[in-house]
Design an enzyme around this catalytic site. Structure first.
Site, PDB file in Angstrom:
ATOM      1  N   CYS A 120       0.924  -0.821   0.555  1.00 52.06           N
ATOM      2  CA  CYS A 120      -0.005  -0.087   0.178  1.00 52.06           C
ATOM      3  C   CYS A 120       0.516   1.518  -0.287  1.00 52.06           C
ATOM      4  O   CYS A 120       0.548   2.047  -0.148  1.00 52.06           O
ATOM      5  CB  CYS A 120      -1.098  -0.073   1.155  1.00 52.06           C
ATOM      6  N   HIS A 269      -4.115   6.483   1.169  1.00 48.01           N
ATOM      7  CA  HIS A 269      -4.255   4.945   0.599  1.00 48.01           C
ATOM      8  C   HIS A 269      -5.637   4.525   1.411  1.00 48.01           C
ATOM      9  O   HIS A 269      -5.873   5.352   2.720  1.00 48.01           O
ATOM     10  CB  HIS A 269      -3.270   4.165   1.360  1.00 48.01           C
ATOM     11  N   ASN A 299     -10.304  -1.726  -0.759  1.00 41.06           N
ATOM     12  CA  ASN A 299      -8.433  -1.529  -0.714  1.00 41.06           C
ATOM     13  C   ASN A 299      -7.942  -1.746  -2.348  1.00 41.06           C
ATOM     14  O   ASN A 299      -8.211  -2.968  -2.173  1.00 41.06           O
ATOM     15  CB  ASN A 299      -8.229  -1.392   0.603  1.00 41.06           C
TER      16      ASN A 299
END
Lengths: 352, 74
Positions: A120, A269, A299
């Site tokens: 990430c 993120h 995500n």
């Protein structure tokens, strides 16, 4: 302490791509009852996400994004001398997927191509490498392709991860131009916490075998996965984010000497809505400066920062704008960057 | 202080204040799960400025244990 800056290098254009298969999380009752799902989905805020089919890889999503970008900006492909592919879901263990994309996109054989394997936080790492190679004079135009098919990483029978992740890819063109001004980076690593997010088997430490592919009940809640599925120790990751991210944010802002009121957008993120909301609250940031896509794409690991820019800031980057980017996750690895864009080309989020 | 803590814990666990007793093992509450655990961690951080590592958090068993940690940090 990895704090550093660049002058007059920046992102001149970006495009994105997502699979056309929309997963409605509230209806995704394959293994869990709807009322249980609702509680989870309400909390994490991932209403929808996209799943790639079995024939679609991260590279395919990046390829579609790159075609949209290069055609949209009318870029001469011979001028691209660096291609960085960022992913932890590559096509093969070897060769590197970046090399396959060099050929597929018709880039020059004298182009540099390599992969970066981070989660990430990775888009910031990719930017810092591209900026560095441009600053050194080795490269004039760099193409960053950042893609993930995290839907294929996590067990759909483990409720700790089954509703979070989605698939996407992006392409970003990086080049030198006086209009960009200064950019600042802070990058961090902590391998002591390698166990918090992990796929324990399938690499060379614990090679793939019949045993590693076996699905097992892993906790008192009856969650199931194999050793070749990813897992996440949610509470520890949660603590890490709440503690380290505001700290790194403040450290970079102080190093850069930038007044946060001059930042047009804070792009985090897209971990999940709950943790992102808490981080924003802790940093006392205005909601309208924080674009978000977690509700519609979930995500998407390293792709979530650039995907959010392409999806949410399409008509907002046609003037000089300042962005603060913040990525955090598996490794552990995390970072913050302050970058300026100026009349940035923002293409489409193509459906593949 | 104690009232503030009980109210915050009750909110994190979606319970009423009067349902929470100092001697209760909080993980035994019906509404305690991995999601409400995050709410408790967030509550400790935002309301009391306490950042707990999980290996420390896991040593606290009763509401009283947690309250002792909260009140001693002030």
């Amino acid at each position: 302490m990895a704090l550093f800056s660049f002058n007059n290098i920046g992102i001149s254009g970006m495009s994105g791509a997502v699979p056309k298969n929309v997963i409605n999380n509230y209806e995704y009752d394959v293994f869990f009852p709807k009322e249980e799902i609702k509680e989870v989905v309400d909390k994490i805020g991932v209403k929808e996400r996209r799943f790639a089919d079995e024939n679609t890889c991260a590279s395919d999503l990046c390829y579609a994004a790159a075609e949209d970008l290069l055609n949209g900006m009318n870029v001469n492909r011979d001028e691209i001398d660096l291609l960085i592919f960022i992913s932890q879901t590559p096509d093969y263990r070897m060769p590197a997927t970046s090399i396959l994309l060099q050929n597929r996109l018709g880039l020059s054989r004298s182009a540099i191509a390599f992969d970066i394997s981070l989660g990430c936080s990775a888009f910031l790492y990719g930017l810092s490498v591209a900026y560095s190679m441009i600053a050194s004079g080795a490269v004039k135009k760099a193409l960053i392709l950042d893609g993930e098919t995290r839907s294929k990483v996590y067990s759909q029978k483990d409720r700790k991860t089954a509703f979070l992740f989605g698939d996407a890819g992006i392409a970003a063109l990086i080049e030198k131009n006086d209009k960009f001004g200064t950019s600042w980076f802070s990058l961090n690593s902590d391998g002591e916490r390698e166990d918090l997010i992990k796929i324990p088997a399938g690499g060379y430490r614990n090679m793939s075998s019949a045993e590693t592919l076996k699905e097992k009940v892993v906790d008192e809640y009856g969650n199931m996965r194999s050793d070749e599925h990813g897992y996440m120790n949610g509470a520890d990751v949660f603590n890490f984010v709440l503690r380290e991210i505001p700290k790194d944010f403040k450290r970079l802002v102080e190093y850069a000497g930038v007044d946060t009121s001059t930042v047009d957008y804070f792009v985090f993120h897209q971990a999940n809505q709950y943790i992102n909301g808490l981080v924003a609250k802790k940093l006392k940031l205005a909601d309208e400066k924080i674009p978000s896509t977690v509700h519609k794409y979930g995500n998407t690991s390293s792709v979530s920062i650039p995907l959010t820019i392409v999806s949410e800031l399409k008509d907002k980057l046609n003037k000089h704008s300042r962005l603060l980017l913040c990525g955090f996750g598996v490794g552990l690895s995390w970072g913050t960057a302050i970058i300026d864009v100026d009349n940035c080309y923002v293409g489409n989020v193509v459906e593949v | 202080m104690k009232d503030k803590f009980i109210t915050a814990l009750a909110e994190a666990l979606e319970m009423e204040d009067n349902e929470i007793k100092m001697e209760d093992t909080f993980r035994d509450y019906d509404t305690y799960d991995s999601l409400s655990e995050l709410s408790i961690l967030a509550m400790l951080d935002s309301d009391f400025g306490i950042e707990l590592e999980m290996n420390e958090y896991n040593t606290y068993l009763t509401v009283g244990d947690l309250y002792k940690r909260v009140s001693s940090s002030k």
